[in-house]
Structure formats: structure tokens, C-alpha cells
Design a protein around this motif. Sequence first.
Motif, PDB file in Angstrom:
ATOM      1  N   UNK A  34       0.834  -1.212   0.000  1.00 50.09           N
ATOM      2  CA  UNK A  34       0.000   0.000   0.000  1.00 50.09           C
ATOM      3  C   UNK A  34       0.865   1.256   0.000  1.00 50.09           C
ATOM      4  N   UNK A  35       1.892   1.264   0.858  1.00 46.46           N
ATOM      5  CA  UNK A  35       2.780   2.427   0.940  1.00 46.46           C
ATOM      6  C   UNK A  35       3.519   2.645  -0.385  1.00 46.46           C
ATOM      7  N   UNK A  36       4.071   1.571  -0.927  1.00 52.59           N
ATOM      8  CA  UNK A  36       4.787   1.682  -2.199  1.00 52.59           C
ATOM      9  C   UNK A  36       3.845   2.078  -3.336  1.00 52.59           C
ATOM     10  N   UNK A  37       2.598   1.628  -3.270  1.00 53.33           N
ATOM     11  CA  UNK A  37       1.615   1.981  -4.304  1.00 53.33           C
ATOM     12  C   UNK A  37       1.330   3.475  -4.297  1.00 53.33           C
ATOM     13  N   UNK A  38       1.173   4.044  -3.110  1.00 51.28           N
ATOM     14  CA  UNK A  38       0.923   5.482  -2.999  1.00 51.28           C
ATOM     15  C   UNK A  38       2.112   6.276  -3.532  1.00 51.28           C
ATOM     16  N   UNK A  39       3.321   5.838  -3.167  1.00 48.90           N
ATOM     17  CA  UNK A  39       4.522   6.506  -3.673  1.00 48.90           C
ATOM     18  C   UNK A  39       4.582   6.426  -5.193  1.00 48.90           C
ATOM     19  N   UNK A  40       4.285   5.243  -5.736  1.00 52.50           N
ATOM     20  CA  UNK A  40       4.341   5.038  -7.181  1.00 52.50           C
ATOM     21  C   UNK A  40       3.359   5.934  -7.925  1.00 52.50           C
ATOM     22  N   UNK A  41       2.182   6.133  -7.357  1.00 52.49           N
ATOM     23  CA  UNK A  41       1.151   6.927  -8.023  1.00 52.49           C
ATOM     24  C   UNK A  41       1.539   8.392  -8.196  1.00 52.49           C
ATOM     25  N   UNK A  42       2.422   8.876  -7.320  1.00 48.82           N
ATOM     26  CA  UNK A  42       2.741  10.301  -7.351  1.00 48.82           C
ATOM     27  C   UNK A  42       4.192  10.572  -7.748  1.00 48.82           C
ATOM     28  N   UNK A  43       4.800   9.609  -8.458  1.00 47.68           N
ATOM     29  CA  UNK A  43       6.144   9.798  -9.004  1.00 47.68           C
ATOM     30  C   UNK A  43       6.059   9.781 -10.517  1.00 47.68           C
ATOM     31  N   UNK A  44       6.651  10.771 -11.155  1.00 43.85           N
ATOM     32  CA  UNK A  44       6.639  10.815 -12.610  1.00 43.85           C
ATOM     33  C   UNK A  44       7.171  12.125 -13.132  1.00 43.85           C
ATOM     34  N   UNK A  45       7.237  12.239 -14.450  1.00 40.43           N
ATOM     35  CA  UNK A  45       7.752  13.457 -15.070  1.00 40.43           C
ATOM     36  C   UNK A  45       6.860  14.654 -14.775  1.00 40.43           C
ATOM     37  N   UNK A  46       5.551  14.402 -14.674  1.00 38.35           N
ATOM     38  CA  UNK A  46       4.599  15.470 -14.347  1.00 38.35           C
ATOM     39  C   UNK A  46       4.241  15.390 -12.872  1.00 38.35           C
ATOM     40  N   UNK A  47       4.404  16.485 -12.184  1.00 40.77           N
ATOM     41  CA  UNK A  47       4.140  16.522 -10.748  1.00 40.77           C
ATOM     42  C   UNK A  47       2.640  16.499 -10.488  1.00 40.77           C
ATOM     43  N   UNK A  48       2.182  15.453  -9.810  1.00 39.69           N
ATOM     44  CA  UNK A  48       0.772  15.322  -9.458  1.00 39.69           C
ATOM     45  C   UNK A  48       0.653  15.259  -7.950  1.00 39.69           C
ATOM     46  N   UNK A  49      -0.178  16.108  -7.392  1.00 45.90           N
ATOM     47  CA  UNK A  49      -0.427  16.139  -5.962  1.00 45.90           C
ATOM     48  C   UNK A  49      -1.860  15.681  -5.678  1.00 45.90           C
ATOM     49  N   UNK A  50      -2.111  15.165  -4.489  1.00 45.01           N
ATOM     50  CA  UNK A  50      -3.481  14.728  -4.160  1.00 45.01           C
ATOM     51  C   UNK A  50      -4.520  15.816  -4.361  1.00 45.01           C
ATOM     52  N   UNK A  51      -4.145  17.064  -4.139  1.00 45.58           N
ATOM     53  CA  UNK A  51      -5.093  18.164  -4.304  1.00 45.58           C
ATOM     54  C   UNK A  51      -5.536  18.334  -5.754  1.00 45.58           C
ATOM     55  N   UNK A  52      -4.656  17.931  -6.702  1.00 46.06           N
ATOM     56  CA  UNK A  52      -5.009  18.042  -8.117  1.00 46.06           C
ATOM     57  C   UNK A  52      -6.172  17.130  -8.494  1.00 46.06           C
ATOM     58  N   UNK A  53      -6.325  16.030  -7.736  1.00 42.84           N
ATOM     59  CA  UNK A  53      -7.351  15.045  -8.073  1.00 42.84           C
ATOM     60  C   UNK A  53      -8.749  15.503  -7.684  1.00 42.84           C
ATOM     61  N   UNK A  54      -8.828  16.600  -6.953  1.00 42.94           N
ATOM     62  CA  UNK A  54     -10.150  17.126  -6.586  1.00 42.94           C
ATOM     63  C   UNK A  54     -10.873  17.695  -7.793  1.00 42.94           C
ATOM     64  N   UNK A  55     -10.115  18.086  -8.806  1.00 40.34           N
ATOM     65  CA  UNK A  55     -10.702  18.585 -10.044  1.00 40.34           C
ATOM     66  C   UNK A  55     -10.641  17.477 -11.091  1.00 40.34           C
ATOM     67  N   UNK A  56     -11.774  16.836 -11.358  1.00 38.59           N
ATOM     68  CA  UNK A  56     -11.816  15.675 -12.237  1.00 38.59           C
ATOM     69  C   UNK A  56     -11.594  16.015 -13.696  1.00 38.59           C
ATOM     70  N   UNK A  57     -11.594  17.291 -14.029  1.00 38.11           N
ATOM     71  CA  UNK A  57     -11.383  17.684 -15.416  1.00 38.11           C
ATOM     72  C   UNK A  57      -9.973  18.211 -15.667  1.00 38.11           C
ATOM     73  N   UNK A  58      -9.150  18.211 -14.650  1.00 37.66           N
ATOM     74  CA  UNK A  58      -7.793  18.742 -14.806  1.00 37.66           C
ATOM     75  C   UNK A  58      -6.909  17.763 -15.565  1.00 37.66           C
ATOM     76  N   UNK A  59      -5.815  18.291 -16.135  1.00 31.00           N
ATOM     77  CA  UNK A  59      -4.861  17.462 -16.872  1.00 31.00           C
ATOM     78  C   UNK A  59      -4.220  16.438 -15.948  1.00 31.00           C
ATOM     79  N   UNK A  60      -3.908  16.836 -14.719  1.00 32.76           N
ATOM     80  CA  UNK A  60      -3.268  15.930 -13.761  1.00 32.76           C
ATOM     81  C   UNK A  60      -4.160  14.732 -13.448  1.00 32.76           C
ATOM     82  N   UNK A  61      -5.451  14.986 -13.318  1.00 31.38           N
ATOM     83  CA  UNK A  61      -6.381  13.889 -13.031  1.00 31.38           C
ATOM     84  C   UNK A  61      -6.465  12.922 -14.198  1.00 31.38           C
ATOM     85  N   UNK A  62      -6.475  13.445 -15.415  1.00 32.95           N
ATOM     86  CA  UNK A  62      -6.531  12.587 -16.591  1.00 32.95           C
ATOM     87  C   UNK A  62      -5.266  11.726 -16.702  1.00 32.95           C
ATOM     88  N   UNK A  63      -4.123  12.330 -16.429  1.00 31.51           N
ATOM     89  CA  UNK A  63      -2.868  11.566 -16.453  1.00 31.51           C
ATOM     90  C   UNK A  63      -2.889  10.493 -15.371  1.00 31.51           C
TER      91      UNK A  63
END
Length: 318
Positions: free
Chosen positions: A11-40
Motif C-alpha cells: 500500500x505504501x509503495x503503491x501510494x509513492x508510485x502513483x505520485x512519481x513521474x515526469x509530471x508533478x501530481x499532488x493529491x489536491x489536483x485530483x479534486x478537479x476531475x477535469x484537470x490534466x493531472x487527473x486525466x494523467x
Amino acid sequence: MRLWMLIVTVIILSVISLFIGAIDIKPSHLLNWESLETQIFLISRLPRLLAIILAGAGMGIAGLIMQSLSRNKFVSPTTAGTLDAAKLGIIISMVFFTGLSYIGQILFSFAFALIGTFIFMQLLERIKFKDAVFVPLIGIMYGNVIGALSTFLAYEANILQNVDAFFQGSFTLVVSGRYELLYVAVPAIIIAYIYANKFTVAGMGEDFAKNLGLSYRTVLNIGLIIVAIITTTVILTVGVIPFLGLIVPNLVSLYLGDNLRKTIPHTIFMGAAFLLFCDIISRLIVHPYEIPVNTTVAVIGSVIFLIMLFRGKAYAQK
């Protein structure tokens, strides 16, 4: 190590994996379901996580079954030619059957993986000197022969670079719609758990299994089919991932023994955790770029494999 500890680690590694990448995605970005970060997140990050978990769990179970049926701790899809045979099947379908559909390639790869593994098991039955280290060395040589044939066919057809890119173990291109084949590993794992006790008995030898009224050949064939299915789905989706099916079952057996009914759940989460860890390392070393995960797995896995070899025959025949 307890099962809940492995689950928490995944679970811990899964959370880390979800938020590592070339594009910075933060949990707050997921509140907007139409944002580019959410789509990625939905199209790339989440499918990649699921693919890693399924591939890690599947290859771990495949290695566990092969080690049980062959009665050798150093046998796995990597050291038994299963991966090489599946790769050969795909190359033959690409070279000689160019109009074959994707399903056709899957069946071709599955058939070659099954036949290749079956041939290796037949070789084991004919080897009198079944040393713990000698058997996997035979498997590695057997796999190298198959690999040489694959390379020759790819070179003659002028698709060598394409083949190398296709089989390079990496989750970089995993997106929604390109990983779902890995779900086939789920029923295969369930069947493996149902037959766990029979695999354990079959691993004690053909004569012993027959004395207990077990159909040894039937159980052996079911085990080989499960290994072939998992290997084929992984290699067609993400490419070749070496050593995972070798070291994960051994790490589990160190603290839990060889009863498959007990070790299968631990192997599932250990395999997922190990591959998640390697993938995270691959993405952090040259961030924001990444190296193929098979490179990281090969480096870490080869070190552990060498340690296992140096431990000697006593551990391998435990």
C-alpha cells in the motif's frame, strides 16, 4: 514477516508510485476531475500501478509453482527457458505469420511457453545428477539456445531492433487499454491457490504423489499451464522481467517454509512489493527520466541470486 506487513508495504509503495513521474501530481489536483493531472492519473499512473502489481504477483506465483514441481529452489521462468520460449513464439508469429491477430500472437506465445517448459521438465526427469546448482545451469543453457534461435530469426527478418524494444521490460508505455491482458493472471493465481496442496504433494515426487492417490501428471500439466499463462501475459504486456520468479519465492520460503497454501498469499504481495520497489528506483535514479525496470530487477535480482548460489546446496534442497 507477517502477511499484514507485506500488505502495508504494498500500500505504501503503491501510494509513492502513483505520485512519481515526469509530471508533478499532488493529491489536491485530483479534486478537479477535469484537470490534466487527473486525466494523467487515471490514464497512466493508475493503470501502471495495477500492471506492476499484477506482473509482480503473477511472476512470483509462476516461480513458486515451478520450484515446487521441479523440487529445486533455483528453477523459475528465467532459469527454465519459459521466458525465452514465449519470446520465440512471438517472434515466429511475427516473422512467418505476419497477418496473425493479437489473439493469435497470444496463443502462439502461450503454446511455445508451455511446450518449452514441458521440455525442460522432461529434461529434468532424464538427468541423473540433479545437483541443486547444476539443474538451473542446464535451464539457463537451454534458455540461451532458444534465445540464440530467436535472435537469429529476428536478425534474418531485419526486426532485431524492434524485437529488442518490444521485449524490454518496462512499464513506461502502460496506459489504459494496454495492460488489461494482465488480468488473465488473476484466475490463474486463484487456480494455483485451489491446487496449492496438490502442488505441494506433487513436489515430493511422482512415486510419493501416486501413493497418496494423486494424479501426478494431471497436477504437473495444470501447474505448467498456469506458468505458461502468466509468463505469456507478462511478456506480451511489459516485456521480459528476469529473476523475479526466482528470488521472491525463495525469500518467502526463508521464513515460511514450503507449504504452498501458506506461501501463495505471501508470494503475491512480496512479488508486488519487490517489483514496485524496483520500479520506483528506476524512476528516481534519473528523474524525470527513467530506466527500464528490467535493468533494476536484473541488478538486484542477480545479486540475490549469487548470494543464494553461495549459500550452497543445503539451502536449495531445503
